[in-house]
Write a protein that holds these residues in place. Structure first.
Motif, short mmCIF file in Angstrom:
data_model
loop_
_atom_site.label_atom_id
_atom_site.label_comp_id
_atom_site.label_asym_id
_atom_site.label_seq_id
_atom_site.Cartn_x
_atom_site.Cartn_y
_atom_site.Cartn_z
N UNK A 255 14.74 -8.64 3.33
CA UNK A 255 14.80 -6.43 3.37
C UNK A 255 13.64 -7.15 2.45
N UNK A 256 12.95 -7.75 2.01
CA UNK A 256 11.38 -7.82 1.78
C UNK A 256 10.56 -7.54 2.33
N UNK A 257 10.17 -6.49 2.90
CA UNK A 257 8.49 -6.52 3.74
C UNK A 257 7.35 -6.10 3.59
N UNK A 258 6.32 -6.45 4.18
CA UNK A 258 4.78 -6.06 3.46
C UNK A 258 4.57 -5.24 4.74
N UNK A 259 3.33 -4.24 4.67
CA UNK A 259 2.24 -3.53 5.78
C UNK A 259 1.47 -4.91 6.02
N UNK A 260 0.85 -4.53 6.54
CA UNK A 260 -0.42 -4.72 6.99
C UNK A 260 -1.50 -4.30 5.77
N UNK A 261 -2.51 -4.99 5.85
CA UNK A 261 -3.89 -4.10 4.94
C UNK A 261 -4.48 -3.13 5.87
N UNK A 262 -5.12 -1.35 4.82
CA UNK A 262 -5.52 -0.26 5.93
C UNK A 262 -6.40 -1.22 6.56
N UNK A 263 -6.34 -0.14 7.59
CA UNK A 263 -7.10 -0.77 9.12
C UNK A 263 -8.42 -0.49 9.17
N UNK A 264 -9.74 -1.28 9.67
CA UNK A 264 -10.42 -0.69 9.80
C UNK A 264 -11.56 0.98 10.96
N UNK A 265 -11.18 1.82 10.15
CA UNK A 265 -11.55 2.47 11.14
C UNK A 265 -12.35 3.13 11.50
N UNK A 266 -13.15 4.27 11.56
CA UNK A 266 -14.67 4.83 11.31
C UNK A 266 -14.45 5.65 9.85
N UNK A 267 -12.99 5.98 9.63
CA UNK A 267 -13.59 6.66 7.88
C UNK A 267 -13.15 5.96 6.98
N UNK A 268 -12.44 4.46 7.23
CA UNK A 268 -12.73 3.66 6.18
C UNK A 268 -14.55 2.42 6.20
N UNK A 269 -14.78 2.88 7.26
CA UNK A 269 -16.56 2.25 7.66
C UNK A 269 -16.99 3.21 6.75
N UNK A 270 -16.88 4.41 6.81
CA UNK A 270 -17.78 5.36 6.44
C UNK A 270 -17.49 5.45 4.74
N UNK A 271 -16.10 4.85 3.91
CA UNK A 271 -16.32 5.34 2.51
C UNK A 271 -16.75 3.32 2.45
#
Length: 351
Positions: A255-271
């Motif tokens: 029942x212990x699940x984690x998610x991926x780290x935030x995806x690398x997309x254009x918004x992430x790269x710009x920020x």
């Protein structure tokens, strides 16, 4: 009347453990005492479309890293399976074959498996037994050469107390180098320390930018083994390990699940990766700057890549501290510093 014998108190070695989950008492104790408190360092997916950042996207596709290595279909990471995997993998001698038994299923983590599963083929030149990056990793690097590719003009390696190149501050790296460092630090050589890049990590990012083919399976297999033998670092490759285990039939009941780290997309790269002092690339459109910058563009359109023939002038000379190995802009007449002398050193990445 005969006296009754008292039961001897149970010692840690006599404690029962779940044999369906752990291969030995030692694995169980490591899981309970060491792996359980450790945090995960999840990978990132990449979602970059054409015309958004083609320098990055084209190389990602050329290497086939866009297929499985940065495109995980399942966002759910099974924390228990990952920690059981590392507990059972612990082996100070790091013997071959590279494999781990998880809940009764044999999980191979040798370089061939870790190239086949994420579909990252090894390309070796005719007559060579090692790929291009493996040969480069065996050489002593030229820090000026690395900095010229990874840093913005007038920036370079910080020097240590002995005057030797030590690290590059991430804020002094080009937009492309920062983007590759983010991906590398989550999917290739997991680390939570991302504010700077050490000399050995700079070699890896340089190899990627210079289009050197590499044996990703060996790199990941080596990093997984290093993580298993340490007690304090975060547990890397959790999404890959979860996917490998499920593909081999390991049932998830956690029942212990984690998610991926935030995806690398254009918004992430710009920020997070866009260096406004980088003359080789610019993105049109607003950007949430990490600091107060008045130079942030305000128009909205596709990004532009500035070629070598662009009329944009190099950054003006900046007085650099004595502890920094600065690299002048390519078009200036300021000579490079004299070659550095190195003492004996070992580098981590020699796949």
């Amino acid at each position: 009347m005969a006296s009754k014998k008292r039961k001897a108190p149970s010692t840690p070695s006599q404690v029962r453990y779940d044999r369906s989950r752990f291969t030995s008492q030692e694995a169980w104790e490591r899981y309970a005492n060491i792996e359980m408190p450790r945090k995960l360092l999840p990978e990132r997916n990449v979602v970059v479309y054409y015309t958004e950042f083609d320098k990055f996207k084209d190389e990602l596709e050329r290497r086939h890293w866009d297929e499985e290595l940065t495109s995980f279909a399942d966002d759910n990471i099974d924390v228990a399976i990952v920690k059981e995997f590392y507990a059972n993998h612990y082996d100070l001698e790091d013997k071959s074959p590279k494999q781990v038994r998880v809940r009764g299923h044999l999980i191979k983590i040798d370089e061939d498996t870790l190239n086949t599963f994420p579909k990252t083929p090894v390309i070796e030149e005719e007559g060579e037994i090692l790929c291009a990056y493996s040969r480069f990793a065996l050489l002593r690097p030229n820090p000026q050469e690395l900095a010229a590719k990874l840093c913005i003009p007038w920036r370079g390696f910080k020097l240590n107390a002995d005057g030797q190149p030590s690290k590059i501050l991430r804020k002094n790296m080009t937009t492309l180098a920062q983007t590759w460092s983010v991906l590398s630090f989550s999917n290739l050589i997991p680390t939570s320390h991302t504010s700077d890049v050490t000399l050995d990590k700079a070699k890896l990012i340089y190899g990627i930018i210079m289009k050197m083919d590499m044996n990703v399976g060996y790199l990941i297999s080596h990093q997984v083994s290093l993580t298993a033998q340490h007690d304090s670092s975060r547990l890397g490759f959790p999404a890959l390990i979860t996917a490998l285990c499920k593909a081999r039939g390991v049932q998830s009941d956690s029942r212990s699940l984690e998610s991926l780290s935030p995806a690398i997309n254009l918004a992430y790269i710009k920020k997070n990766c866009w260096n406004l002092d980088d003359p080789t690339v610019t993105f049109r459109g607003p950007r949430k700057a990490r600091g107060k910058r008045s130079e942030v563009p305000t128009t909205s359109a596709a990004p532009e890549t500035v070629g070598p023939s662009s009329s944009i002038a190099p950054a003006p000379p900046i007085s650099t501290p004595a502890q920094t190995l600065a690299i002048p802009a390519p078009s200036t007449q300021i000579p490079l510093l004299a070659p550095l002398s190195f003492g004996p050193s070992d580098f981590l990445f020699t796949p």
